[in-house]
Design a protein around this motif. Structure first.
Motif, short mmCIF file in Angstrom:
data_model
loop_
_atom_site.label_atom_id
_atom_site.label_comp_id
_atom_site.label_asym_id
_atom_site.label_seq_id
_atom_site.Cartn_x
_atom_site.Cartn_y
_atom_site.Cartn_z
N GLU A 28 -39.95 -38.79 -18.21
CA GLU A 28 -41.40 -38.57 -18.21
C GLU A 28 -41.71 -37.28 -18.98
O GLU A 28 -42.64 -37.23 -19.79
CB GLU A 28 -41.90 -38.47 -16.77
N TRP A 29 -40.95 -36.23 -18.71
CA TRP A 29 -41.13 -34.96 -19.41
C TRP A 29 -40.91 -35.15 -20.92
O TRP A 29 -41.71 -34.68 -21.73
CB TRP A 29 -40.16 -33.92 -18.86
N LEU A 30 -39.83 -35.84 -21.29
CA LEU A 30 -39.57 -36.11 -22.71
C LEU A 30 -40.72 -36.87 -23.35
O LEU A 30 -41.15 -36.53 -24.47
CB LEU A 30 -38.27 -36.91 -22.88
N ALA A 31 -41.22 -37.88 -22.68
CA ALA A 31 -42.33 -38.69 -23.22
C ALA A 31 -43.59 -37.84 -23.42
O ALA A 31 -44.25 -37.94 -24.47
CB ALA A 31 -42.62 -39.87 -22.30
N GLU A 32 -43.90 -37.01 -22.44
CA GLU A 32 -45.07 -36.14 -22.56
C GLU A 32 -44.91 -35.16 -23.71
O GLU A 32 -45.85 -34.95 -24.50
CB GLU A 32 -45.30 -35.38 -21.26
N GLU A 33 -43.74 -34.58 -23.83
CA GLU A 33 -43.50 -33.61 -24.90
C GLU A 33 -43.39 -34.29 -26.26
O GLU A 33 -43.75 -33.69 -27.28
CB GLU A 33 -42.26 -32.77 -24.59
N HIS A 34 -42.94 -35.53 -26.29
CA HIS A 34 -42.94 -36.28 -27.54
C HIS A 34 -44.38 -36.54 -27.98
O HIS A 34 -44.73 -36.34 -29.15
CB HIS A 34 -42.18 -37.60 -27.37
N SER A 35 -45.22 -36.95 -27.05
CA SER A 35 -46.64 -37.19 -27.36
C SER A 35 -47.32 -35.91 -27.84
O SER A 35 -48.21 -35.96 -28.69
CB SER A 35 -47.37 -37.73 -26.13
N ALA A 36 -46.90 -34.77 -27.31
CA ALA A 36 -47.47 -33.49 -27.70
C ALA A 36 -46.91 -32.97 -29.02
O ALA A 36 -47.39 -31.97 -29.56
CB ALA A 36 -47.23 -32.46 -26.60
N GLY A 37 -45.87 -33.64 -29.56
CA GLY A 37 -45.28 -33.23 -30.82
C GLY A 37 -44.17 -32.20 -30.71
O GLY A 37 -43.69 -31.70 -31.72
N ASN A 38 -43.74 -31.90 -29.49
CA ASN A 38 -42.68 -30.90 -29.30
C ASN A 38 -41.28 -31.51 -29.33
O ASN A 38 -40.34 -30.87 -29.78
CB ASN A 38 -42.89 -30.17 -27.98
N ALA A 48 -36.08 -25.07 -20.58
CA ALA A 48 -36.00 -24.71 -19.17
C ALA A 48 -36.95 -25.56 -18.33
O ALA A 48 -36.76 -25.69 -17.12
CB ALA A 48 -36.29 -23.23 -18.98
N ASN A 49 -37.95 -26.17 -18.97
CA ASN A 49 -38.92 -27.03 -18.27
C ASN A 49 -38.43 -28.46 -18.07
O ASN A 49 -39.07 -29.24 -17.37
CB ASN A 49 -40.25 -27.05 -19.02
N ASP A 50 -37.32 -28.80 -18.71
CA ASP A 50 -36.75 -30.14 -18.55
C ASP A 50 -36.23 -30.29 -17.11
O ASP A 50 -35.46 -29.45 -16.65
CB ASP A 50 -35.61 -30.34 -19.55
N PRO A 51 -36.65 -31.34 -16.39
CA PRO A 51 -36.15 -31.54 -15.03
C PRO A 51 -34.62 -31.58 -14.94
O PRO A 51 -34.07 -31.14 -13.92
CB PRO A 51 -36.77 -32.87 -14.60
N PHE A 52 -33.94 -32.06 -15.96
CA PHE A 52 -32.48 -32.02 -15.94
C PHE A 52 -31.99 -30.57 -15.87
O PHE A 52 -31.01 -30.28 -15.19
CB PHE A 52 -31.90 -32.71 -17.18
#
Length: 94
Positions: free
Chosen positions: A27-37, A67-71
């Motif tokens: 979910e975090w990856l998807a959100e950050e992908h959508s944000a362009g990060n 550091a914000n990645d849940p993993f």
């Protein structure tokens, strides 16, 4: 903004921990992908780790971002390698 190639290394001992937190991680990856990060992300087929290509101002910003990645927050990754990367050919914006 510079690109960074991030390599996560996984060990079998933390597989259950990764399984538990994978939905939040993705979910975090998807959100950050959508944000362009996050530009690309995915695991290696042998389960030994993953590759993530991100954008960040510098290495310190890349480390803070990851550091914000849940993993990361749940210590599900055994090792991380972050290298600044220069795209010569490819799909990402210059």
């Amino acid at each position: 903004m510079p690109y960074f190639a991030v390599q996560y290394t996984y060990r079998p001992a933390k597989a259950a921990l990764r399984d538990q937190h994978r939905p939040l991680h993705r979910e975090w990856l998807a959100e950050e992908h959508s944000a362009g990060n996050v530009l690309i992300a995915g695991p290696y087929p042998d389960g030994s780790g993953a590759l993530i290509v991100i954008r960040a101002a510098d290495l310190e910003a890349a480390e803070a971002f990851l550091a914000n990645d849940p993993f990361q927050a749940h210590q599900a990754v055994d090792a991380i390698r972050i290298d600044e990367w220069t795209q010569v050919f490819g799909p990402f914006p210059a």
